[in-house]
Write a protein that holds these residues in place. Structure first.
Motif, mmCIF file in Angstrom:
data_model
loop_
_atom_site.group_PDB
_atom_site.id
_atom_site.type_symbol
_atom_site.label_atom_id
_atom_site.label_comp_id
_atom_site.label_asym_id
_atom_site.label_seq_id
_atom_site.Cartn_x
_atom_site.Cartn_y
_atom_site.Cartn_z
ATOM 1 N N VAL A 179 0.780 -1.282 -0.037
ATOM 2 C CA VAL A 179 0.042 -0.024 0.234
ATOM 3 C C VAL A 179 1.003 1.186 -0.067
ATOM 4 N N ASN A 180 0.175 2.559 -0.130
ATOM 5 C CA ASN A 180 0.996 3.595 -0.316
ATOM 6 C C ASN A 180 0.190 4.513 1.022
ATOM 7 N N ILE A 181 1.198 4.817 1.659
ATOM 8 C CA ILE A 181 0.859 5.682 3.128
ATOM 9 C C ILE A 181 1.314 6.947 3.349
ATOM 10 N N ARG A 182 0.810 7.779 3.883
ATOM 11 C CA ARG A 182 1.449 8.844 4.461
ATOM 12 C C ARG A 182 2.138 8.544 5.847
ATOM 13 N N TYR A 183 3.396 8.900 5.864
ATOM 14 C CA TYR A 183 4.314 8.594 7.088
ATOM 15 C C TYR A 183 4.134 9.543 8.149
ATOM 16 N N LYS A 184 2.975 9.402 8.890
ATOM 17 C CA LYS A 184 2.598 10.521 10.083
ATOM 18 C C LYS A 184 3.524 10.327 10.974
ATOM 19 N N GLU A 185 4.247 9.117 11.175
ATOM 20 C CA GLU A 185 4.999 8.898 12.434
ATOM 21 C C GLU A 185 6.382 9.612 12.328
ATOM 22 N N SER A 186 6.733 10.412 11.159
ATOM 23 C CA SER A 186 7.833 11.280 10.941
ATOM 24 C C SER A 186 7.598 12.633 11.482
ATOM 25 N N GLY A 187 6.262 12.965 11.740
ATOM 26 C CA GLY A 187 5.974 14.136 12.103
ATOM 27 C C GLY A 187 5.681 15.190 11.006
ATOM 28 N N LEU A 188 5.821 14.810 9.855
ATOM 29 C CA LEU A 188 5.905 15.567 8.525
ATOM 30 C C LEU A 188 4.480 15.316 7.825
ATOM 31 N N ASP A 189 3.847 16.371 7.318
ATOM 32 C CA ASP A 189 2.611 15.903 6.691
ATOM 33 C C ASP A 189 2.693 15.671 5.175
ATOM 34 N N ASN A 190 3.843 15.871 4.775
ATOM 35 C CA ASN A 190 4.006 15.622 3.173
ATOM 36 C C ASN A 190 4.950 14.302 2.622
ATOM 37 N N ILE A 191 5.035 13.445 3.566
ATOM 38 C CA ILE A 191 5.929 12.318 3.315
ATOM 39 C C ILE A 191 4.910 11.181 2.730
ATOM 40 N N LEU A 192 5.024 10.827 1.596
ATOM 41 C CA LEU A 192 4.328 9.519 1.031
ATOM 42 C C LEU A 192 5.207 8.308 0.760
ATOM 43 N N LEU A 193 4.852 7.228 1.560
ATOM 44 C CA LEU A 193 5.555 5.891 1.437
ATOM 45 C C LEU A 193 5.095 5.167 0.405
ATOM 46 N N ILE A 194 5.785 4.696 -0.845
ATOM 47 C CA ILE A 194 5.165 3.856 -1.915
ATOM 48 C C ILE A 194 5.455 2.343 -1.412
ATOM 49 N N GLY A 195 4.444 1.393 -1.582
ATOM 50 C CA GLY A 195 4.508 0.153 -1.757
ATOM 51 C C GLY A 195 5.226 -0.428 -0.179
ATOM 52 N N VAL A 196 4.541 0.102 0.759
ATOM 53 C CA VAL A 196 4.892 -0.521 2.115
ATOM 54 C C VAL A 196 3.881 -1.606 2.378
ATOM 55 N N GLU A 197 4.493 -2.849 2.839
ATOM 56 C CA GLU A 197 3.997 -3.935 3.140
ATOM 57 C C GLU A 197 3.118 -3.833 4.311
ATOM 58 N N ARG A 198 1.521 -3.964 4.309
ATOM 59 C CA ARG A 198 0.594 -3.905 5.385
ATOM 60 C C ARG A 198 -0.031 -5.265 5.395
ATOM 61 N N SER A 199 0.198 -5.726 6.673
ATOM 62 C CA SER A 199 -0.600 -7.018 7.126
ATOM 63 C C SER A 199 -1.949 -6.820 7.933
ATOM 64 N N GLN A 200 -2.865 -7.573 8.048
ATOM 65 C CA GLN A 200 -3.890 -7.242 8.784
ATOM 66 C C GLN A 200 -4.579 -8.644 9.263
ATOM 67 N N CYS A 201 -4.980 -8.505 10.539
ATOM 68 C CA CYS A 201 -5.777 -9.821 11.124
ATOM 69 C C CYS A 201 -6.871 -9.728 10.686
ATOM 70 N N ALA A 202 -7.611 -10.684 10.143
ATOM 71 C CA ALA A 202 -8.971 -11.117 10.007
ATOM 72 C C ALA A 202 -9.768 -10.999 10.941
ATOM 73 N N ALA A 203 -9.029 -11.655 12.139
ATOM 74 C CA ALA A 203 -9.974 -11.709 13.357
ATOM 75 C C ALA A 203 -10.361 -10.330 14.168
ATOM 76 N N CYS A 204 -9.157 -9.697 14.393
ATOM 77 C CA CYS A 204 -9.430 -8.360 15.289
ATOM 78 C C CYS A 204 -9.154 -7.233 14.502
ATOM 79 N N GLY A 205 -8.661 -7.213 13.297
ATOM 80 C CA GLY A 205 -8.419 -6.124 12.385
ATOM 81 C C GLY A 205 -7.313 -5.158 12.614
ATOM 82 N N GLU A 206 -6.320 -5.738 13.519
ATOM 83 C CA GLU A 206 -4.975 -5.132 13.780
ATOM 84 C C GLU A 206 -4.332 -5.125 12.662
ATOM 85 N N GLU A 207 -3.651 -3.933 12.565
ATOM 86 C CA GLU A 207 -2.654 -3.679 11.118
ATOM 87 C C GLU A 207 -1.102 -3.608 11.753
ATOM 88 N N TYR A 208 -0.360 -4.265 10.785
ATOM 89 C CA TYR A 208 1.175 -4.046 10.998
ATOM 90 C C TYR A 208 1.729 -3.477 9.593
#
Length: 178
Positions: free
Chosen positions: A31-60
């Motif tokens: 997925v492409n995501i905004r890298y909010k953890e940087s504290g900057l509003d204008n950083i977009l990361l392309i192709g980050v691997e996202r995993s999600q639990c089907a049972a509880c919805g937790e995302e990694y």
């Protein structure tokens, strides 16, 4: 939830949820995501691997090499056209590993002045901007440019948003500075 440090082994690529009792392997997607953890509003990361639990919805999220990602962002900020913003200065201060107090001592500015600049309550002067760029550039000499040449020649790079993409080794590169 962000998982910055990881090994590239097969067992690590196939994750299980650490939040619930679900024993199934998590499904992953790029997925492409905004890298909010940087504290900057204008950083977009392309192709980050996202995993999600089907049972509880937790995302990694797997960001790859976080240190190298922050190096790439910092070096792009050093070459950025125009004055650094308060948020960018805060990112660079944290990138260097300095507390507000230590940064205050290093810069000669009072801690409350640094806080106000970082939070947009005081304007960034060109003298402070140049000081920040030089201090960051002098701390890390592994770069393909000379910050003195950029400042003196005024050959800064114009961008409002950075898009970064990682390769298979988890190293980050600027894909687009728009």
């Amino acid at each position: 939830r962000a998982d910055g440090g990881y090994r590239m082994g097969q067992e690590e690529k196939m994750m299980r949820c650490t939040n619930c009792e679900n024993k199934k392997l998590l499904k992953s997607e790029r997925v492409n995501i905004r890298y909010k953890e940087s504290g900057l509003d204008n950083i977009l990361l392309i192709g980050v691997e996202r995993s999600q639990c089907a049972a509880c919805g937790e995302e990694y999220y797997r960001y790859g090499n976080i240190v190298q990602l922050h190096d790439t962002i910092a070096h792009a900020l050093l070459k950025k056209d125009g004055l650094l913003t308060g948020k960018e200065i805060k990112f660079l201060r944290k990138y260097l590993g300095y507390s507000g107090e230590t940064f205050s001592k290093l810069s000669g500015y009072r801690a409350d002045s640094i806080y106000k600049i970082e939070n947009g309550q005081d304007r960034v002067t060109s003298a402070f901007d140049h000081f920040i760029r030089v201090i960051v550039a002098s701390k890390h000499v592994d770069r393909d440019y000379d910050i003195h040449d950029i400042i003196l020649s005024e050959k800064f790079e114009k961008f409002k948003r950075l898009e970064l993409k990682s390769n298979k080794a988890g190293e980050w590169r600027i894909q687009k500075a728009a």
